[in-house]
Scaffold this active site. Sequence first.
Site, PDB file in Angstrom:
ATOM      1  N   ASN A 191      11.653  -0.491  -6.418  1.00 62.15           N
ATOM      2  CA  ASN A 191      10.363   0.131  -6.730  1.00 62.15           C
ATOM      3  C   ASN A 191      10.252   1.507  -6.058  1.00 62.15           C
ATOM      4  O   ASN A 191       9.478   1.703  -5.119  1.00 62.15           O
ATOM      5  CB  ASN A 191       9.227  -0.802  -6.301  1.00 62.15           C
ATOM      6  CG  ASN A 191       7.895  -0.384  -6.879  1.00 62.15           C
ATOM      7  OD1 ASN A 191       7.741   0.714  -7.413  1.00 62.15           O
ATOM      8  ND2 ASN A 191       6.918  -1.269  -6.769  1.00 62.15           N
TER       9      ASN A 191
ATOM     10  N   TYR B 120       4.729   5.198  -0.204  1.00 59.07           N
ATOM     11  CA  TYR B 120       4.566   4.692   1.156  1.00 59.07           C
ATOM     12  C   TYR B 120       5.133   5.664   2.184  1.00 59.07           C
ATOM     13  O   TYR B 120       4.533   5.889   3.232  1.00 59.07           O
ATOM     14  CB  TYR B 120       5.219   3.315   1.302  1.00 59.07           C
ATOM     15  CG  TYR B 120       4.596   2.242   0.439  1.00 59.07           C
ATOM     16  CD1 TYR B 120       3.234   2.226   0.172  1.00 59.07           C
ATOM     17  CD2 TYR B 120       5.369   1.245  -0.137  1.00 59.07           C
ATOM     18  CE1 TYR B 120       2.660   1.253  -0.621  1.00 59.07           C
ATOM     19  CE2 TYR B 120       4.808   0.254  -0.928  1.00 59.07           C
ATOM     20  CZ  TYR B 120       3.452   0.268  -1.171  1.00 59.07           C
ATOM     21  OH  TYR B 120       2.888  -0.692  -1.949  1.00 59.07           O
TER      22      TYR B 120
ATOM     23  N   TYR C 214      -2.047  -3.188  -5.776  1.00 58.74           N
ATOM     24  CA  TYR C 214      -1.807  -2.902  -7.188  1.00 58.74           C
ATOM     25  C   TYR C 214      -2.931  -2.037  -7.722  1.00 58.74           C
ATOM     26  O   TYR C 214      -4.103  -2.298  -7.483  1.00 58.74           O
ATOM     27  CB  TYR C 214      -1.727  -4.197  -7.998  1.00 58.74           C
ATOM     28  CG  TYR C 214      -1.452  -3.951  -9.462  1.00 58.74           C
ATOM     29  CD1 TYR C 214      -0.194  -3.536  -9.884  1.00 58.74           C
ATOM     30  CD2 TYR C 214      -2.453  -4.121 -10.408  1.00 58.74           C
ATOM     31  CE1 TYR C 214       0.062  -3.290 -11.225  1.00 58.74           C
ATOM     32  CE2 TYR C 214      -2.208  -3.880 -11.750  1.00 58.74           C
ATOM     33  CZ  TYR C 214      -0.945  -3.462 -12.154  1.00 58.74           C
ATOM     34  OH  TYR C 214      -0.693  -3.219 -13.483  1.00 58.74           O
TER      35      TYR C 214
ATOM     36  N   GLY D 200      -5.711   8.426  -6.311  1.00 59.70           N
ATOM     37  CA  GLY D 200      -6.057   8.163  -4.917  1.00 59.70           C
ATOM     38  C   GLY D 200      -6.516   6.753  -4.612  1.00 59.70           C
ATOM     39  O   GLY D 200      -6.848   6.460  -3.463  1.00 59.70           O
TER      40      GLY D 200
END
Length: 157
Positions: free
Chosen positions: A124, A131, A86, A95
């Site tokens: 999400n 990812y 998170y 970053g």
Amino acid sequence: MIRPAVPADVPVLIDLIRELAEYEKAPQEAKATPAQLHEALFGPHPAAFAHVAVDDESGEPVGMAMWFLNFSTWHGVHGIYLEDLYVRPAARGKGHGKALLRELARICRERGYTRLQWWVLNWNTPAIDFYRSIGAKPMNDWTVYRVTDDALAALAA
């Protein structure tokens, strides 16, 4: 800057966990107490680990990665399971999330672990896109199962 969490980070980690639960539309499910988190991270038998992303300018924590070890029977070595990643909304895009994942990947390589894995909610899409941008691949052939609450009690009986 990414660093391992220290006991003084427990209150901010609790805040970040609650913010994540709010983001994931499940604030009522974030029930961990500071005492529980402290015991899990820093007690005599730590079962979890955490890294904190710190803003370079303010020095304030802006994100976290909470993780624990898993084990691959097929590879015969540990891996890292990322329980929570998170970054506060105001700090996103700078970053911090990638730096947290990079640190966990570094730990995997340093220790000879063969995998870094996590779950992501299907809705999400910002996280999924992020990812995928770093080379993570979904494991669509697998379905997550969980036993909790009354079903856990019944199974244990």
